[in-house]
Design an enzyme around this catalytic site. Structure first.
Site, PDB file in Angstrom:
ATOM      1  CB  CYS A 191      -0.910  -0.012   1.233  1.00 17.68           C
ATOM      2  SG  CYS A 191      -1.881   1.479   1.410  1.00 17.68           S
ATOM      3  CB  CYS A 245      -0.475   2.540   4.140  1.00 17.55           C
ATOM      4  SG  CYS A 245      -1.926   1.825   3.378  1.00 17.55           S
ATOM      5  CG  ASP A 246       3.282   1.211   4.392  1.00 17.78           C
ATOM      6  OD1 ASP A 246       2.946   1.687   5.495  1.00 17.78           O
ATOM      7  OD2 ASP A 246       2.963   0.069   4.026  1.00 17.78           O
TER       8      ASP A 246
END
Ligand code: NAP
Length: 312
Positions: A135, A138-139
């Site tokens: 993701c 997200c990261d």
């Protein structure tokens, strides 16, 4: 708490939320369950640039708009509620959730979506959350001013590479072919942003100590180890079909639910829409399928007439 519904939708991604909008506006008593929070994969997309009406919009923002729209239309949303079992009774369905609650519905729409496919190489599991990610939204911020390697050649991979590059990562894209199937517009942007491509390259291993330090590629008949801080794996999607399997619905060879052009599954009263039906996995197609499923579920519940389409 009222537990009897006309329609229960499982999955609050674009397909499920759209079905909720239509069902609510048609006057059905409708509930949408999601084991996580609303939005599905859309809520994890850094950037959507092909959904009509929005030249550019972040996935979470579009997901939030769809969620509030569904609720405004009258759909009741149950987040963090995992449906464990659906039982077909004589003229309705029983839906049992992880928190021991029981609901009934006259019809069901499965919009359970898909989940990122694993690459299946040594080191992948060991370093998930320690450099390996599925993701970018997200990261990616953890990798600004660091090296990030994206694996895959679809739209998810190119969007992820662009997002990482925009946030200041030194990005490499590794793909097993000599070109990607991502959108041409983004491919051109990646070239302009100096993303380094490793074509015809297969990932053999992800290496590290506490966290990822390198990946090993098989490329042009040779083994090549390249240093990297992050590995973003985007090699396609697998269907979330546990409920479909328990119900005994007909699936295709990849495990996606088979539907006809009414979005009807092999069990009467159960419809399916969105990524779980496979094929083209786009927000716009999920929205279209959610619409068709909701209208046909309405007709199934109420009885009624709607024009036939020209397709078989
Ligand atoms: P995808 O289109 O199925 O592409 C998966 C990629 O991973 C392919 O290039 C495939 O290679 C490669 N791959 C598969 N298995 C592999 C393996 N074991 N090792 C190495 N490479 C492997 O998947 P996706 O990119 O996740 O996209 C899924 C769907 O979402 C698509 O329909 C896509 O268009 C859509 N999507 C849309 C947007 C958007 O429009 N904003 C953004 C993201 C995704 P081959 O090419 O060799 O098969």
């Amino acid at each position: 708490m009222e537990t009897d519904y006309d329609l229960i939708i499982i999955g609050a991604g674009p397909a499920g939320l759209t079905a909720g909008i239509y069902a609510g506006r048609y006057g059905l008593k409708v509930a949408i369950f999601d084991k996580l929070t609303a939005g599905g994969q859309l809520a994890l997309a850094p950037l959507i640039e092909n959904y009509p009406g929005y030249k550019t919009i972040a996935g979470p923002d579009l997901a939030e708009l769809m969620k509030t729209h569904a609720e405004a239309a009258g759909a009741e949303l149950f987040e963090l509620t995992d449906v464990q079992v659906i039982q077909k009774m004589s003229n309705m369905f029983k839906v049992l959730t992880n928190n021991g609650q029981e609901f009934t519905a006259k019809a069901i729409i499965l919009a359970t979506g898909s989940t990122p496919r694993k690459l299946g190489v040594p080191g992948e599991e060991q370093f998930t959350g320690r450099g390996v990610s599925y993701c970018a939204l997200c990261d990616a911020p953890f990798f600004s001013n660091k090296t990030a390697t994206v694996i895959g050649g679809g739209n998810t991979a190119v969007v992820s590479a662009k997002y990482l590059s925009d946030l200041g990562s030194n990005v490499r894209l590794v793909h097993r072919r000599s070109t990607t199937r991502g959108e041409e517009t983004i491919k051109k942007e990646l070239l302009a942003q100096n993303v380094q491509f490793y074509w015809n390259s297969i990932v053999k291993e992800i290496r590290g100590k506490d966290k990822v330090t390198s990946i090993v590629l098989q490329t042009q008949g040779k083994e090549l180890e390249i240093a990297t801080d992050g590995v973003f794996i985007h090699v396609g999607e697998t269907p979330v079909n546990n409920l479909a399997k328990k119900l005994g619905l007909k699936l295709n060879s990849e495990g996606f639910i088979l539907v006809n052009h009414h979005q009807e599954t092999s069990i009467e009263g159960i419809f399916a829409a969105g990524d779980i039906t496979g094929g083209i996995l786009q927000v716009s197609t999920a929205v279209g399928e959610g619409t068709i499923a909701a209208i046909n579920a309405y007709l199934y519940i109420k009885g009624g007439w709607y024009p036939e389409t020209g397709t078989e």
